[in-house]
Design an enzyme around this catalytic site. Sequence first.
Site, short mmCIF file in Angstrom:
data_model
loop_
_atom_site.label_atom_id
_atom_site.label_comp_id
_atom_site.label_asym_id
_atom_site.label_seq_id
_atom_site.Cartn_x
_atom_site.Cartn_y
_atom_site.Cartn_z
N THR A 49 0.87 -1.19 0.00
CA THR A 49 0.00 0.00 0.00
C THR A 49 0.90 1.23 0.00
O THR A 49 2.13 1.09 0.02
CB THR A 49 -0.89 0.03 1.26
N CYS A 50 0.29 2.42 0.01
CA CYS A 50 1.14 3.62 -0.02
C CYS A 50 1.95 3.78 1.27
O CYS A 50 2.97 4.45 1.28
CB CYS A 50 0.32 4.86 -0.29
N HIS A 99 1.96 -9.09 14.13
CA HIS A 99 2.09 -7.86 13.34
C HIS A 99 0.98 -7.79 12.28
O HIS A 99 0.34 -6.75 12.11
CB HIS A 99 3.47 -7.81 12.67
N GLU A 114 -7.85 3.31 11.29
CA GLU A 114 -8.52 3.54 9.99
C GLU A 114 -8.92 2.18 9.38
O GLU A 114 -8.17 1.21 9.46
CB GLU A 114 -7.64 4.39 9.05
N PRO A 115 -10.10 2.12 8.80
CA PRO A 115 -10.63 0.82 8.37
C PRO A 115 -10.17 0.36 6.99
O PRO A 115 -10.33 -0.80 6.64
CB PRO A 115 -12.15 1.07 8.37
N GLN A 120 -7.48 -3.69 2.16
CA GLN A 120 -6.22 -3.88 1.44
C GLN A 120 -5.59 -5.24 1.78
O GLN A 120 -5.06 -5.92 0.89
CB GLN A 120 -5.26 -2.74 1.77
N ALA A 190 -13.12 26.00 -3.73
CA ALA A 190 -12.96 24.62 -4.21
C ALA A 190 -11.71 23.97 -3.61
O ALA A 190 -11.06 23.15 -4.24
CB ALA A 190 -12.90 24.61 -5.73
N GLY A 191 -11.38 24.34 -2.37
CA GLY A 191 -10.20 23.76 -1.70
C GLY A 191 -10.39 22.27 -1.42
O GLY A 191 -11.52 21.77 -1.38
N GLU A 192 -9.24 21.60 -1.21
CA GLU A 192 -9.28 20.14 -1.07
C GLU A 192 -10.07 19.69 0.16
O GLU A 192 -10.92 18.80 0.08
CB GLU A 192 -7.84 19.62 -0.98
#
Lengths: 424, 274
Positions: A49-50, A99, A114-115, A120, A190-192
Amino acid sequence: MKLILFGLNHKSAPIEIREKFSFSPEELLDALEKASKINGILEVMILSTCNRTEIYSLLEPSAQGMKEVVELLYQCNKQVDLKTDPFYYIYQNGDAINHLFKVTSGLDSLVLGEPQIQGQVKEAFQVAMNVKAAKTIFSRLFQAAMQTGKRVRTETDITKGAVSVAYAATELAEKIFRSLSDKSALLIGAGETGELTALHLKEKGINKLYITNRTFSKAEELANKLDGIAIEMENFPPLLATVDVVISSTGATEPVVTPENSAAYLEKRKSPIFFIDIAIPRDIDPAIGKFEQVFLNNIDNLNKIVDKNLAKRKAEIPKAEKIIAEEVLNFENWYQSLELKPLIVELKDKINEIRENELKKFHNKIPSELSSDINYLTQRITNKIFHHIVSSLNGDNEADKLAKAAFLKEIFLSEPNTSDKKEH
Amino acid sequence: MESILNFLQIFLPMAYFLTTFYYARFFFHEDPAAEKKLSWLLNGTLILHIIYIASWGLFYNHYPLASIFEVMTVIALFIALIYKYIETRLKIKTTGYFILIMAFILQLSSSVFIKKVDQIPEILNSPLFDFHSTFATLGYSALVISSIYSLMYILLYHDLKSNRFSIIFERLPSLESLAGMIYKSAVLGSVFLTLAIFLGHVFMKQTFNVWFKFDFKILSVYLVWLLYLLEIIGKKKFNWAPRIMAYLSIAGVVIIILSVVVVSYFIPSFHKFQ
């Protein structure tokens, strides 16, 4: 068991290193195929993953361990020097399982709890199973990892509370309104983060979304993306009389919503209006907050909620770790039972062999009409003895279990010592 | 029967305490184990309370409104019953602590001070009077609940306005939900109070042959009734802000409490049935 995990993540390696070790979907398939051809590797799963790359390998008992994993990395053009490179971690057996379960439960994630990671891990196992790189043991390991993740999420509050500014804004909106499905929102700029907040509100079922921006084309673009309605910047103030949520994230240096351009609309309001100001410098004049129906929150307030929720999640870690430890033990027990299986089969055969040999010796002395009864009786006796032996192997203590298994092996399966026979 | 009554007199406040304690645990600690116990604790307490009131009525042979402490236990029961109804309808358990603590205090005070009323006024044996007083106590109970929700609304409103994210913010339902609860319980209270006032006048005509007789208690009930009527009309016709409704609800309950205390101890009234 010889399970080895080689990995690196956001804690152990900077992004430049993580980039080098990440696997694209094609590279991943190629790596799994290569792994199956390396001697000593029985099963393999790669999670990429990232934030992390982790290679889980089940090795033959005779395998050297890291040598096979390094070989795989080498074949995938991902060289690592185990002696000098500081950015990786290696775990074996129980630690590797522990782990994996932590990762699946979100305990090792950048944002605690975070789910997304569970999906992943699921995908990584499925890819490995599809190409037969993951087989019986990893299939069971995958089920156990999913089960652990589910238990941690349901039995603890590790996923509770917003831990991003965008989610915190949505959570706050839900403290004002019973339901968002009959509410409308206005996004200014239009900000992120503004876009993300609007997206979360959409997910929560907000009925209507208006979008305005200095550059109208950007508002239109975002409106198309979020299924909203684009409006010109100068036309937004009248909407303040009717919309329920206003999210503002422009790059303006002066406030966009001021008492001058909005008081006439806000004074008339009979229902609450929730302003979320995520811009720096602020877009909404704090004086707006004085109106009876106005609830105004800025980025600092939202960060306060995020920090509070993160602290609460951290407090849930010991509970989650306890669940993980239980599940690791369950998996290890299952695996040990697999290791004992051949011994149990051998024992059964041996006891049966003894019974049959003794029956043969007495074959001529037993009246034929009693033969089947005696056969039945001896079978029952040996079954009972065998049952007691197998039961004695079902204990909690692994060391005891292995000692008993060795003892049984010694008694029943090793060659008899001739000196023991001399007295007979 | 007397031993059952004596037992329940002591046990009921304990049952309310236990129920309130678990609601508090759920509110302050989000304790899932406590949450599982809430329903059966509240149901059990309600059943015991109904048995207690019924036993009291049967044993002493009168509707238990002959003294302020008899009224207190009936109001405690009705508060718990109305709360149970709201909890079941809205599936929100986080407000239970604030409501049930009131029922607990009322029942504790009643259990400590309640005693047999020797001379029961004749009017307490009239079925019409029983209906009148039942509706009145139901009305009062609903209005007490409305005022508690109002208090919660005001607390949450100020938390949100001043960006204080305390436990009130974390655990109470949304402002809109609380506003709905204030309004619903106010409507319920007003309906019961209207019925109580109507039956009271019919009863007065039957007993005293007049439709109206000046009495401080009647005056206060009319005042409360008008306040709630104003609240309902304000919300329906003029879309008043929930905060105004909340303040009116609290004012109504303050008047109710004052009228009960004043009538019971300071002013002669034909509503003093002892």
